[in-house]
Each structure stands twice: as C-alpha cells, then as structure tokens.
Motif scaffolding. Structure first.
Motif, PDB file in Angstrom:
ATOM      1  N   MET A   1       0.649  -1.170   0.495  1.00 55.82           N
ATOM      2  CA  MET A   1      -0.047  -0.240   0.188  1.00 55.82           C
ATOM      3  C   MET A   1       0.864   1.397   0.175  1.00 55.82           C
ATOM      4  O   MET A   1       2.048   1.020   1.043  1.00 55.82           O
ATOM      5  CB  MET A   1      -0.645  -0.167   1.500  1.00 55.82           C
ATOM      6  N   ALA A   2       0.765   2.206  -0.394  1.00 51.88           N
ATOM      7  CA  ALA A   2       1.808   3.710  -0.684  1.00 51.88           C
ATOM      8  C   ALA A   2       1.043   3.913  -0.388  1.00 51.88           C
ATOM      9  O   ALA A   2       0.267   3.605   1.327  1.00 51.88           O
ATOM     10  CB  ALA A   2       1.008   3.976  -2.172  1.00 51.88           C
ATOM     11  N   ASP A   3       2.045   5.171   0.642  1.00 51.92           N
ATOM     12  CA  ASP A   3       2.246   6.143   1.692  1.00 51.92           C
ATOM     13  C   ASP A   3       1.370   7.271   1.067  1.00 51.92           C
ATOM     14  O   ASP A   3       1.569   8.119   0.307  1.00 51.92           O
ATOM     15  CB  ASP A   3       3.887   6.387   2.305  1.00 51.92           C
ATOM     16  N   GLN A   4       0.455   7.067   2.376  1.00 44.69           N
ATOM     17  CA  GLN A   4       0.043   8.362   1.870  1.00 44.69           C
ATOM     18  C   GLN A   4      -0.386   9.436   3.432  1.00 44.69           C
ATOM     19  O   GLN A   4      -0.933   9.095   3.588  1.00 44.69           O
ATOM     20  CB  GLN A   4      -2.162   7.676   1.787  1.00 44.69           C
ATOM     21  N   ALA A   5      -0.540  11.209   2.369  1.00 44.46           N
ATOM     22  CA  ALA A   5      -0.624  11.413   3.838  1.00 44.46           C
ATOM     23  C   ALA A   5      -2.183  11.678   4.524  1.00 44.46           C
ATOM     24  O   ALA A   5      -3.564  11.778   3.281  1.00 44.46           O
ATOM     25  CB  ALA A   5      -0.499  13.014   3.218  1.00 44.46           C
ATOM     26  N   GLN A   6      -2.137  11.771   5.515  1.00 48.29           N
ATOM     27  CA  GLN A   6      -3.531  12.086   6.136  1.00 48.29           C
ATOM     28  C   GLN A   6      -4.092  13.444   5.754  1.00 48.29           C
ATOM     29  O   GLN A   6      -4.258  13.792   5.261  1.00 48.29           O
ATOM     30  CB  GLN A   6      -3.801  11.674   7.567  1.00 48.29           C
ATOM     31  N   ILE A  10      -0.295  18.691   6.564  1.00 53.44           N
ATOM     32  CA  ILE A  10      -0.076  19.260   5.718  1.00 53.44           C
ATOM     33  C   ILE A  10       1.887  19.342   5.383  1.00 53.44           C
ATOM     34  O   ILE A  10       2.454  18.509   6.444  1.00 53.44           O
ATOM     35  CB  ILE A  10       0.436  20.645   6.395  1.00 53.44           C
ATOM     36  N   ASN A  11       1.776  19.020   4.031  1.00 54.61           N
ATOM     37  CA  ASN A  11       3.255  18.535   3.975  1.00 54.61           C
ATOM     38  C   ASN A  11       4.211  19.479   3.509  1.00 54.61           C
ATOM     39  O   ASN A  11       3.994  20.706   2.711  1.00 54.61           O
ATOM     40  CB  ASN A  11       3.441  17.578   2.569  1.00 54.61           C
ATOM     41  N   ILE A  12       5.147  20.191   5.076  1.00 56.27           N
ATOM     42  CA  ILE A  12       6.043  21.265   5.255  1.00 56.27           C
ATOM     43  C   ILE A  12       7.324  21.182   5.239  1.00 56.27           C
ATOM     44  O   ILE A  12       7.839  19.977   5.480  1.00 56.27           O
ATOM     45  CB  ILE A  12       5.321  22.236   6.759  1.00 56.27           C
ATOM     46  N   GLU A  13       7.559  21.981   4.092  1.00 55.49           N
ATOM     47  CA  GLU A  13       9.467  21.821   3.878  1.00 55.49           C
ATOM     48  C   GLU A  13       9.813  23.649   4.285  1.00 55.49           C
ATOM     49  O   GLU A  13       9.213  24.359   4.392  1.00 55.49           O
ATOM     50  CB  GLU A  13       9.640  21.920   1.526  1.00 55.49           C
ATOM     51  N   ILE A  14      10.843  22.756   4.504  1.00 56.84           N
ATOM     52  CA  ILE A  14      12.242  24.064   4.759  1.00 56.84           C
ATOM     53  C   ILE A  14      13.336  24.110   3.965  1.00 56.84           C
ATOM     54  O   ILE A  14      14.686  22.979   4.179  1.00 56.84           O
ATOM     55  CB  ILE A  14      12.236  24.039   6.442  1.00 56.84           C
TER      56      ILE A  14
END
Length: 103
Positions: A1-6, A10-14
């Motif tokens: 099963m693929a890794d899915q975001a809930q 929120i996916n936050i990058e820095i």
C-alpha cells in the motif's frame, strides 16, 4: 500500500537558508483592522542602527492563534526549565557585548 498523507496533514518543507534562522532580540508589533505586522530586529548594544531581520504579516485570527501557541509553549518550557525571568529582572552590565563608550 502506498504511503498516503492523512486528509488533515500538511506537508511542510524548509530550505537550508530558512532553517538556519535569524536571531532577534526585539519584536515590534503594529496592527491595522485587517492584519498584524511583527518585525523581528537584532539590536546590538553600542550600535546606533539596527535592521529588521524578518517581517511576518498575520491576520488577526492567526495572530491570536500564535499568541495562544506561545503561551502554551512557554508554559511547557517553564514546567521543565523553571520560570523565565523578565528582562527587567535581569541585570546586564552597561557595556554588554561591546566596547565601553568614551567621551
């Protein structure tokens, strides 16, 4: 099963530059009916001029959420590390951080 975001995550990058941060020892807060502006400044003793290092603009609702988050986090910090003294309680030498002024 693929890794899915809930759904509520929120996916936050820095970037590396932002992750380094900017030191500030003064915050100047102004506001209008629509926004709060927080200017973060690094004031160095003995220096006649200081520059704003960062400016954050928030809606009134987000400013209030930030205030609540700061209160919660300071409470957690103090429960582990003890009370944070106000600057008025801390005695700094007059020549803190720089050469002694001469006339």
């Amino acid at each position: 099963m693929a890794d899915q975001a809930q759904p509520n995550q929120i996916n936050i990058e820095i970037s590396e530059e932002i992750a380094e941060g900017s030191y500030a020892n003064l915050a100047i807060i102004t506001h209008s009916h629509a926004e709060f502006v927080i200017d973060f400044v690094n004031v160095m003793p003995g220096t006649p001029k200081s520059k704003v290092k960062s400016r954050i603009i928030l809606t009134p609702q987000h400013a209030k959420r930030l205030m609540k988050a700061m209160i919660e986090n300071i409470s957690k910090y103090e429960s582990v590390n003890g009370p944070i003294k106000d600057l008025e309680e801390v005695q700094l030498p007059l020549n803190f951080g720089g050469p002694t002024a001469q006339a």
